[in-house]
Design a protein around this motif. Sequence first.
Motif, PDB file in Angstrom:
ATOM      1  N   GLU A 267       0.893  -1.259  -0.083  1.00 44.84           N
ATOM      2  CA  GLU A 267      -0.124  -0.071  -0.006  1.00 44.84           C
ATOM      3  C   GLU A 267       0.987   1.471   0.013  1.00 44.84           C
ATOM      4  OE1 GLU A 267       0.005  -1.273   4.152  1.00 44.84           O
ATOM      5  OE2 GLU A 267       0.048  -2.274   2.367  1.00 44.84           O
ATOM      6  N   VAL A 268       1.967   1.310   0.776  1.00 50.24           N
ATOM      7  CA  VAL A 268       2.850   2.403   0.652  1.00 50.24           C
ATOM      8  C   VAL A 268       3.426   2.456  -0.732  1.00 50.24           C
ATOM      9  CG1 VAL A 268       5.169   3.451   1.540  1.00 50.24           C
ATOM     10  CG2 VAL A 268       3.439   2.230   3.178  1.00 50.24           C
TER      11      VAL A 268
ATOM     12  N   GLU B   4       1.603   6.582  -7.293  1.00 49.68           N
ATOM     13  CA  GLU B   4       0.683   7.543  -7.607  1.00 49.68           C
ATOM     14  C   GLU B   4       1.103   8.887  -7.485  1.00 49.68           C
ATOM     15  OE1 GLU B   4      -2.936   6.627  -4.875  1.00 49.68           O
ATOM     16  OE2 GLU B   4      -3.086   4.360  -6.021  1.00 49.68           O
ATOM     17  N   GLN B   5       1.893   9.015  -6.313  1.00 46.85           N
ATOM     18  CA  GLN B   5       2.395  10.457  -6.223  1.00 46.85           C
ATOM     19  C   GLN B   5       3.222  10.851  -7.233  1.00 46.85           C
ATOM     20  OE1 GLN B   5       4.007  10.462  -2.246  1.00 46.85           O
ATOM     21  NE2 GLN B   5       1.887  10.748  -1.227  1.00 46.85           N
ATOM     22  N   ASN B   6       4.059  10.031  -7.628  1.00 39.75           N
ATOM     23  CA  ASN B   6       4.975  10.095  -8.633  1.00 39.75           C
ATOM     24  C   ASN B   6       4.376  10.336 -10.070  1.00 39.75           C
ATOM     25  OD1 ASN B   6       7.068   9.693  -7.181  1.00 39.75           O
ATOM     26  ND2 ASN B   6       7.495   7.462  -7.671  1.00 39.75           N
TER      27      ASN B   6
ATOM     28  N   GLU C 224       1.412  11.770 -10.209  1.00 40.34           N
ATOM     29  CA  GLU C 224       0.692  12.993 -10.167  1.00 40.34           C
ATOM     30  C   GLU C 224       1.850  14.147 -10.241  1.00 40.34           C
ATOM     31  OE1 GLU C 224      -1.207  13.115  -6.433  1.00 40.34           O
ATOM     32  OE2 GLU C 224      -2.560  11.762  -6.935  1.00 40.34           O
ATOM     33  N   ALA C 225       2.879  14.062  -9.906  1.00 43.59           N
ATOM     34  CA  ALA C 225       4.044  15.101 -10.012  1.00 43.59           C
ATOM     35  C   ALA C 225       4.513  14.929 -11.545  1.00 43.59           C
ATOM     36  CB  ALA C 225       5.170  14.677  -9.169  1.00 43.59           C
ATOM     37  N   ALA C 226       4.555  13.862 -12.159  1.00 41.96           N
ATOM     38  CA  ALA C 226       4.805  13.952 -13.665  1.00 41.96           C
ATOM     39  C   ALA C 226       3.890  14.785 -14.326  1.00 41.96           C
ATOM     40  CB  ALA C 226       5.098  12.457 -13.991  1.00 41.96           C
ATOM     41  N   GLN C 227       2.742  14.494 -13.972  1.00 38.30           N
ATOM     42  CA  GLN C 227       1.589  15.228 -14.848  1.00 38.30           C
ATOM     43  C   GLN C 227       1.675  16.783 -14.759  1.00 38.30           C
ATOM     44  OE1 GLN C 227      -0.378  13.886 -17.287  1.00 38.30           O
ATOM     45  NE2 GLN C 227       0.683  11.951 -16.900  1.00 38.30           N
ATOM     46  N   THR C 228       1.834  16.855 -13.454  1.00 33.29           N
ATOM     47  CA  THR C 228       2.264  18.588 -12.789  1.00 33.29           C
ATOM     48  C   THR C 228       3.405  18.867 -13.640  1.00 33.29           C
ATOM     49  OG1 THR C 228       1.221  17.987 -10.791  1.00 33.29           O
ATOM     50  CG2 THR C 228       2.460  20.115 -10.927  1.00 33.29           C
ATOM     51  N   ASP C 229       4.420  18.418 -13.686  1.00 37.11           N
ATOM     52  CA  ASP C 229       5.639  18.609 -14.681  1.00 37.11           C
ATOM     53  C   ASP C 229       5.266  19.062 -16.081  1.00 37.11           C
ATOM     54  OD1 ASP C 229       7.173  18.873 -12.256  1.00 37.11           O
ATOM     55  OD2 ASP C 229       7.932  16.953 -12.733  1.00 37.11           O
TER      56      ASP C 229
END
Length: 80
Positions: A51-52, A58-60, A62-67
């Motif tokens: 789960e971690v 998922e955070q990676n 999201e960060a890639a999409q933000t970039d």
Amino acid sequence: IVEVYMLVLTRKLGESIAIDDNIKIVVVQIKGKQVRLGIKAPSDTKIHREEVYQAIQEQNEEAAQTDISRISDLTEALKK
């Protein structure tokens, strides 16, 4: 194409599983429906509960999409 198989093993308390030459998983405790595992691996080996690991992935993403969004915004701003 990568084929993935699941090897299912039975281990008793104190027994272990070796992965390659440098990872060892040991059954440390069995209590009811829970099994406590100890993992011996090189310090640079990343080990997470599933789960971690999923949360990190998922955070990676999201960060890639933000970039990508920021790059697109900057590209548009530079065109003006």
